[in-house]
Design an enzyme around this catalytic site. Structure first.
Site, short mmCIF file in Angstrom:
data_model
loop_
_atom_site.label_atom_id
_atom_site.label_comp_id
_atom_site.label_asym_id
_atom_site.label_seq_id
_atom_site.Cartn_x
_atom_site.Cartn_y
_atom_site.Cartn_z
N ASP A 42 -2.60 53.81 77.21
CA ASP A 42 -2.84 55.20 77.60
C ASP A 42 -4.30 55.44 77.95
O ASP A 42 -4.68 56.53 78.38
CB ASP A 42 -2.32 56.19 76.53
CG ASP A 42 -3.01 56.04 75.19
OD1 ASP A 42 -3.86 55.13 75.05
OD2 ASP A 42 -2.69 56.82 74.27
N GLU A 120 -0.24 54.51 67.74
CA GLU A 120 -1.46 54.51 66.92
C GLU A 120 -1.21 55.08 65.53
O GLU A 120 -0.44 56.04 65.37
CB GLU A 120 -2.54 55.35 67.62
CG GLU A 120 -3.00 54.76 68.94
CD GLU A 120 -4.08 55.60 69.61
OE1 GLU A 120 -4.59 56.56 69.00
OE2 GLU A 120 -4.41 55.29 70.77
N GLU A 187 -9.06 47.99 66.39
CA GLU A 187 -10.11 48.39 67.33
C GLU A 187 -11.38 48.85 66.62
O GLU A 187 -11.32 49.70 65.72
CB GLU A 187 -9.57 49.51 68.25
CG GLU A 187 -10.60 49.95 69.28
CD GLU A 187 -10.03 50.79 70.42
OE1 GLU A 187 -8.79 50.98 70.47
OE2 GLU A 187 -10.84 51.25 71.25
O1 KIV Z 1 -4.92 52.29 75.75
C1 KIV Z 1 -5.44 51.17 75.69
O2 KIV Z 1 -5.90 50.60 76.68
C2 KIV Z 1 -5.50 50.54 74.37
C3 KIV Z 1 -6.37 49.32 74.23
C4 KIV Z 1 -7.79 49.72 74.03
C5 KIV Z 1 -5.90 48.46 73.11
O3 KIV Z 1 -4.90 51.01 73.46
#
Ligand code: KIV
Length: 279
Positions: A42, A120, A187
């Site tokens: 996202d 998440e 992250e």
């Molecule tokens: O949305 C995204 O690109 C991500 C990556 C940073 C893992 O979640």
């Protein structure tokens, strides 16, 4: 590549590479480069759609970009040889109830070639949602540490900076494994936490700004190629793609304004793109 193949790579001690993509062009690029998995993250809300955060992107938009990315993978790979395609569940598509989460993730699997979703957090409600998704047959990748959908609560700061918050992240990682996630994105946390979770967990730990001791790494491709106006500190660009592109286009524009030679009389025909499989 299937979700379970990432765990096989961890068991075999092989590194795992995950790159983001958002359309057929970027999908073909990362597949040709040899990514094991492609994430339609996202983050495309910011890198591609121009939003200030990841929050505004909708499920419909994620489905649209995932289908386009899948066409790019198919154009570059022999059938069955494509990297694993994962789609991010956008903000509010899974937080309201487990039923809505199953409906959203189910649409991803029904309406696109993606074989997994990522979401998440690891709060008790999120763990219950993941449990429901996994029991419904939907592979889930977890994501903890810096979680951009919580930007208004956590900002973009590094997480796990003291012992209590490291302990909380450890508990969350274990809970995500128990809930049935097939892999975990970690992250922007200290490198020693990344390395220690790689040791503790059976599931593959895929880091971004989490040190080199993880089982694999994920990067936002637009950041790696230097296409975004600003890259996060933990993801320096491999090349200055934006500057190179702008300079090349400026040279082309200048050449149209001041042609060095007469244009050819017959219009040039566009060569067909060869459809050679790369993976
Ligand atoms: O949305 C995204 O690109 C991500 C990556 C940073 C893992 O979640």
């Amino acid at each position: 590549m299937r979700p379970a193949d990432l765990a096989s790579r961890k068991q075999a001690g092989l590194p795992i590479t995950v790159l983001t993509a958002w359309d057929a062009l970027s999908g073909a690029l990362v597949a040709e480069a040899g990514a094991d998995a492609v994430l339609v993250g996202d983050s495309l809300a910011m890198t591609v759609l121009g939003h200030a955060t990841t929050l505004p992107v909708t499920l419909e938009e994620m489905l649209h970009h995932t289908r386009a990315t899948a066409r790019g993978l198919a154009s570059s790979c022999s059938p069955g040889q494509e990297p694993l395609l994962i789609c991010d569940l956008p903000f509010l598509s899974y937080q309201c109830s487990a039923d809505e989460a199953v409906a959203a993730a189910g649409r991803v699997l029904k309406e696109t070639p993606a074989a997994a979703v990522k979401l998440e957090g690891a709060e008790p409600e999120t763990l219950a949602v993941i449990d429901r998704l996994v029991r419904s047959g939907i592979p889930v990748m977890g994501h903890i540490g810096l979680t951009p959908q919580s930007v208004h609560r956590l900002g973009y700061r590094r997480q796990g900076n003291d012992a209590p918050s490291q302990e909380r992240l450890r508990r969350q990682a274990l809970a995500l494994q128990e809930a049935g996630c097939f892999a975990l994105v970690l992250e922007h946390v200290p490198a020693d936490l990344g390395a220690s979770l790689q040791q503790t967990l059976d599931l593959p730990v895929i880091g971004i700004g989490a040190g080199e001791g993880c089982d694999g790494q994920v990067r936002v491709t637009a950041d790696l190629l230097g296409l975004t106006s600003q890259q996060p500190p933990f993801s320096p660009p491999l090349l200055q793609g934006r500057t190179l592109g702008v300079e090349a286009l400026r040279r082309w524009i200048a050449a149209q304004e001041y042609p060095a030679q007469e244009p050819p009389t017959a219009p040039a025909t566009r060569p067909a793109t060869p459809a050679a499989p790369h993976c």
